[in-house]
Scaffold this active site. Structure first.
Site, PDB file in Angstrom:
ATOM      1  N   HIS A   1     -36.110 -10.714  26.136  1.00  0.00           N
ATOM      2  CA  HIS A   1     -35.594 -10.438  24.402  1.00  0.00           C
ATOM      3  C   HIS A   1     -35.248  -9.011  24.306  1.00  0.00           C
ATOM      4  CE1 HIS A   1     -38.485 -13.681  23.587  1.00  0.00           C
ATOM      5  NE2 HIS A   1     -37.728 -13.959  22.541  1.00  0.00           N
TER       6      HIS A   1
ATOM      7  N   ASN B   1     -41.081 -21.323  21.008  1.00  0.00           N
ATOM      8  CA  ASN B   1     -39.969 -20.914  22.192  1.00  0.00           C
ATOM      9  C   ASN B   1     -40.112 -22.139  23.491  1.00  0.00           C
ATOM     10  OD1 ASN B   1     -37.493 -20.654  22.815  1.00  0.00           O
ATOM     11  ND2 ASN B   1     -38.346 -18.425  22.730  1.00  0.00           N
TER      12      ASN B   1
END
Length: 475
Positions: free
Chosen positions: A366, A334
């Site tokens: 998240h 990521n």
């Protein structure tokens, strides 16, 4: 009104295609990404800066991006528009010394509310919803705000080299701003592009329309796109097939938790969670390919004069899978989100709080499933332990190739197991299943990390001068 169990709000036009076995939300997503892929090729060839104006390129990006988002997520697209407008208002009218912080607080707050809303109505569900694009939007609006503050409120001597490159000296126009937010090849899953890079792409000043000798023959992204589509297809096959043989849910089964031995449980987690990475590889490589097709992602030339299309690469699969360092492992995963976290958090907080604050913001970004916080607090703990091990132990293994090979082999296996041990919480998400699995593994990664920290920090701290002397002797 949203009802529990009926969370997806995208178009129902393709409902008949669900006979192939995929849910409607995934079909709509794939159709939108494939549409963006083919439009991207057309955009690069027929709507290049040489053929249409920059204003028209911005307008096309914004309009097509909005339509694709509306098709995939329905009326939820209003959240992208609303959050974008409100952040823009803060950029324009909030106090000049605090507007970047206020944009960050508001953007993260809006995203957190949407995460909570999503968890309430679709707890444990995997239906696609607008929180995905909002996560990308949060990165975009906050990075713009901090870059503007650097460019308009700070002196160059107060900026690090990266901040000097990324600073923004003038306020983006409304068209530039929403073109950036809604860019049709970037709005669904990113990977995040930073504003200056995006403007260079729109204006054609990124070098992607010139060869190395500055002639008009531009580098061709087709080879890079094909390669990434192949990787996405293979990863997609792994994503679909692996649950048939090594299901994630088995890690919560009583037979697995209490009827198998510790070694078997660790090996199952290693294989299962490693295969789960396939869905991320698939989404990210598809996203990279879509952006490259439109011409976004050009990053100059290598030593052999070959064009590099890796500016938006979000994962380095090979490096991640063979890394023998937790830092390298994290840095290969990521990637654009890591860059965002570094630019808005890590580089801006006092050094002693950098690691913890960065992991905590990542967890908030998240969502609010307990598994995220177990994962990221564990990652922070293991990162500190890994630094202490490298500083205090590695110098003893550098005086011969054989000893270094032993050290590298040990760190390779430890990195592999640490990765899946922590990431298993991302798979299970809920508190009791996560803790039950870790209990069955005897919390061995947590305990070993705590042991390293306690030993090298309190029981046997090493002076930096001693470590430096050992390192110099080994060289």
């Amino acid at each position: 009104m949203v009802h529990r169990g009926e969370f997806y709000m995208g178009s129902g036009l393709l409902q008949p295609l669900t006979v192939i076995g995929l849910p409607l939300d995934q079909i709509n997503f794939l159709v939108c990404q494939l549409t963006a892929l083919f439009l991207g090729f057309y955009f690069r060839k027929n709507w290049s800066p040489q053929k249409i104006s920059v204003v028209h390129r911005h307008a096309l990006e914004m309009a097509v991006g909005f339509l694709l988002t509306f098709f995939c997520f329905g009326y939820q697209v209003i959240h992208v528009v609303l959050m974008g407008w409100l952040c823009y208002a803060l950029i324009l009218h909030a106090p000049r010394d605090k507007f970047h912080v206020l944009v960050f607080i508001f953007g993260m707050g809006y995203l957190c509310i949407m995460h909570i809303y999503r968890q309430y109505y679709d707890y444990g569900g995997y239906s696609l919803d607008i929180t995905g694009p909002l996560m990308i939007l949060t990165q975009k609006v906050t990075s713009i705000a901090f870059a503007m503050h650097d460019g308009m409120q700070k002196k160059d001597q107060d900026l690090n080299p990266d901040q000097k490159i990324m600073k923004i000296k003038t306020t983006p126009t409304v068209l530039e701003y929403f073109s950036y937010l809604f860019s049709f090849h970037n709005v669904m899953v990113g990977p995040t592009v930073f504003f200056n890079d995006y403007i260079k792409f729109i204006e054609g000043s990124d070098g992607s329309y010139q060869s190395p000798d500055k002639t008009p023959t531009e580098p061709n992204p087709e080879a890079a796109v094909r390669e990434k589509l192949v990787v996405a297809a293979i990863s997609g096959a792994v994503m679909v097939l692996s649950p048939l043989f090594i299901p994630v849910n088995y890690m919560t089964d009583e037979e697995f938790l209490y009827g198998t031995n510790w070694v078997y449980r660790n090996m199952y987690v290693l294989i299962c969670v490693s295969l789960v990475r396939g869905k991320y590889y698939c989404a990210w490589k598809l996203g990279e390919a879509v952006n490259n097709a439109a011409g976004l992602g050009f990053n100059g030339y290598d030593d052999k004069g070959n064009a590099k299309w890796d500016l938006l690469n979000n994962v380095k699969i090979y490096e991640l899978e063979v890394s023998n360092s937790l830092k390298v492992n994290i840095d290969c995963w990521n990637i654009t989100t890591l860059v965002w976290l570094r630019r808005v958090i890590y580089d801006r907080v006092p050094p002693k709080y950098r690691t913890v604050s960065t992991f905590m913001v990542s967890a908030l970004w998240h969502g609010f499933y307990p598994g995220y916080y177990i994962c990221f607090t564990g990652a922070a703990l293991c990162t500190v332990a890994a630094r202490l091990m490298r500083r205090n132990v590695r110098p003893y293994f550098l005086d011969s190739p054989d000893k270094k090979a032993v050290y590298d082999a040990g760190t390779f296996f430890y990195t592999r197991f640490t990765n899946v041990y922590l990431a298993s919480n991302f798979c299970l998400l809920e508190l009791v299943p996560c803790l039950t699995l870790l209990w069955s593994l005897f919390f061995w990664i947590h305990l070993s990390a705590i042991g390293v920290i306690v030993y090298f920090t309190y029981l046997h701290p090493k002076k930096k001068s001693d470590t430096k002397e050992r390192t110099e002797k080994s060289q």
